[in-house]
Design an enzyme around this catalytic site. Sequence first.
Site, PDB file in Angstrom:
ATOM      1  N   GLY A  69       0.808  -1.214   0.000  1.00 46.59           N
ATOM      2  CA  GLY A  69       0.000   0.000   0.000  1.00 46.59           C
ATOM      3  C   GLY A  69       0.843   1.267   0.000  1.00 46.59           C
ATOM      4  CB  THR A  70       3.763   2.287   2.017  1.00 46.63           C
ATOM      5  OG1 THR A  70       3.107   1.988   3.251  1.00 46.63           O
ATOM      6  CG2 THR A  70       4.629   3.519   2.183  1.00 46.63           C
ATOM      7  CG  ASN A 154      -5.999   4.007   8.134  1.00 41.29           C
ATOM      8  OD1 ASN A 154      -6.285   4.859   7.282  1.00 41.29           O
ATOM      9  ND2 ASN A 154      -5.171   4.236   9.116  1.00 41.29           N
ATOM     10  CD  GLN A 182      -7.576  -0.764   6.735  1.00 41.77           C
ATOM     11  OE1 GLN A 182      -8.405  -1.585   7.097  1.00 41.77           O
ATOM     12  NE2 GLN A 182      -6.344  -0.760   7.202  1.00 41.77           N
ATOM     13  CG  HIS A 202      -0.185  -6.507   5.015  1.00 38.86           C
ATOM     14  ND1 HIS A 202      -0.531  -6.080   6.270  1.00 38.86           N
ATOM     15  CD2 HIS A 202       0.284  -5.420   4.375  1.00 38.86           C
ATOM     16  CE1 HIS A 202      -0.265  -4.782   6.377  1.00 38.86           C
ATOM     17  NE2 HIS A 202       0.228  -4.358   5.241  1.00 38.86           N
ATOM     18  CB  THR A 238      13.937  -9.321  -9.366  1.00 36.48           C
ATOM     19  OG1 THR A 238      15.177  -8.937  -9.963  1.00 36.48           O
ATOM     20  CG2 THR A 238      13.693 -10.801  -9.614  1.00 36.48           C
ATOM     21  CB  CYS A 329       2.630   6.961  22.652  1.00 32.42           C
ATOM     22  SG  CYS A 329       2.838   7.273  24.404  1.00 32.42           S
TER      23      CYS A 329
HETATM   24  C1  LIG Z   1      -5.514   2.978   4.260  1.00 39.80           C
HETATM   25  C2  LIG Z   1      -4.126   2.447   4.219  1.00 39.80           C
HETATM   26  N1  LIG Z   1      -3.285   2.864   3.263  1.00 39.80           N
HETATM   27  C3  LIG Z   1      -2.029   2.396   3.161  1.00 39.80           C
HETATM   28  C4  LIG Z   1      -1.526   1.482   4.059  1.00 39.80           C
HETATM   29  C5  LIG Z   1      -0.118   0.983   3.910  1.00 39.80           C
HETATM   30  O1  LIG Z   1      -0.115  -0.299   3.348  1.00 39.80           O
HETATM   31  P1  LIG Z   1       1.163  -1.268   3.476  1.00 39.80           P
HETATM   32  O2  LIG Z   1       1.206  -1.723   4.891  1.00 39.80           O
HETATM   33  O3  LIG Z   1       0.896  -2.374   2.513  1.00 39.80           O
HETATM   34  O4  LIG Z   1       2.356  -0.458   3.075  1.00 39.80           O
HETATM   35  C6  LIG Z   1      -2.368   1.018   5.085  1.00 39.80           C
HETATM   36  C7  LIG Z   1      -1.843   0.049   6.104  1.00 39.80           C
HETATM   37  O5  LIG Z   1      -1.977   0.256   7.284  1.00 39.80           O
HETATM   38  C8  LIG Z   1      -3.693   1.509   5.170  1.00 39.80           C
HETATM   39  O6  LIG Z   1      -4.527   1.093   6.119  1.00 39.80           O
END
Ligand SMILES: Cc1ncc(COP(=O)(O)O)c(C=O)c1O
Length: 399
Positions: A69-70, A154, A182, A202, A238, A329
């Site tokens: 996702g990131t 999320n 999500q 994941h 790769t 925190c």
């Molecule tokens: C809404 C949302 N975007 C992006 C991410 C990031 O995904 P990843 O953990 O696959 O990098 C998350 C993960 O917590 C998420 O909930």
Amino acid sequence: VRAYLDHAATTPLSQPARDAMMAAFDVVGNGSAIHSDGRAARKLVEESRERVASALGVGPTEVIFTSGGTESDNLAIKGLWWSRIAAEPTRRRVLCTRIEHHAVLDSVAWLGAHEGAEVVWLDVDSDGLVDPEQVARELDAGPAALATVMWANNEVGVVQPIEAISFLCADHGVPLHVDAVQAVGSVEVEPHLSTTFASSAHKLGGPVGIGALIAGREVALTPLAHGGGQERKVRSGTFNVAGIAAFAAAVEYAVETLPERSKRLCALRDQLIADVRAVVPDMRVNGALGGPAVRLPGNAHLSFPGADGEALLMLLDAADVSVSTGSACTAGVTEPSYVLTAMGLDPGLARGSLRISLGSSSTRADVDQLIAALPEAVARARRVAAGDTSAALAGARAV
Ligand SMILES: Cc1ncc(COP(=O)(O)O)c(C=O)c1O
């Protein structure tokens, strides 16, 4: 036994994903090599691409595999920005909601700080919803390079009005990125409502470290990383053959089992909320409540007035229950979550909040374990919030 109630953070590998991954580990070839071993690996990648595409209702050429996702969010936002700004340098506005995941939020903020983007933050109401009318006003107010709105949040699990926002962006010729990390596998999605669409394995029963960005072939994306030119030259590296094969099996299985799981988890979540209310009557639910069109089925986001959320998390952990807070925190002081702050929640209440998220393996017994531990944990977390740190935390696990 532990009650794992943090499926929004990551959810267990599904059996089909595990089987596909184990089988793919025996495939040795580099998917870019031209000998038979390489071609066998590539075949598995391309078959998996077709399975991901068909599970998501898109074409295989629209699937760009990433590390999750990131990376998908970064590639979409920076990649769209650089391509757009090269073509139309005066379109400098970037519309972004205040409740995006950090992968989006910080990418947009970085474009603002380093690349001259004019960031327009879109508000949410007390239910956590973006107002399409604000989107329309901001699209009218000046030329935009792109807009980004998540499918589902999320923390509070609220599902955004993507269809309305999609039409507005299309009308203005503004590309829309949707972070659906999500949402995919948890609610029904439509990737073609957006220009780019991020998902991550994941969160839906696949392994960590693999995901996809869905983008039509005509979408110009400037690559973030340069190298071997894999994935339409947008995402070099790769092929992660085992990850890709497992992702395909996971997303297929998640989509196949969605209707039944959604129904089951909505009911279990509503039961959980009712049970919590029975033991902590002044608890409040954050974000719009409702069926899968409104909120992710497994998401319960609750505030406990006068309690410290971090303490609550640790006390529940000591009772073998895993939950999450959206707050950070910093140096021992709990900062309220920016999502709850954007929703206008009182900071004190925001600090006493928990995200409890159910998934495929969740059962009534998990909920019962939470409910058994909750009254005492809340009472002690209230003493922590009132300043009685040592006594209230005795017995909690050190973190
Ligand atoms: C809404 C949302 N975007 C992006 C991410 C990031 O995904 P990843 O953990 O696959 O990098 C998350 C993960 O917590 C998420 O909930």
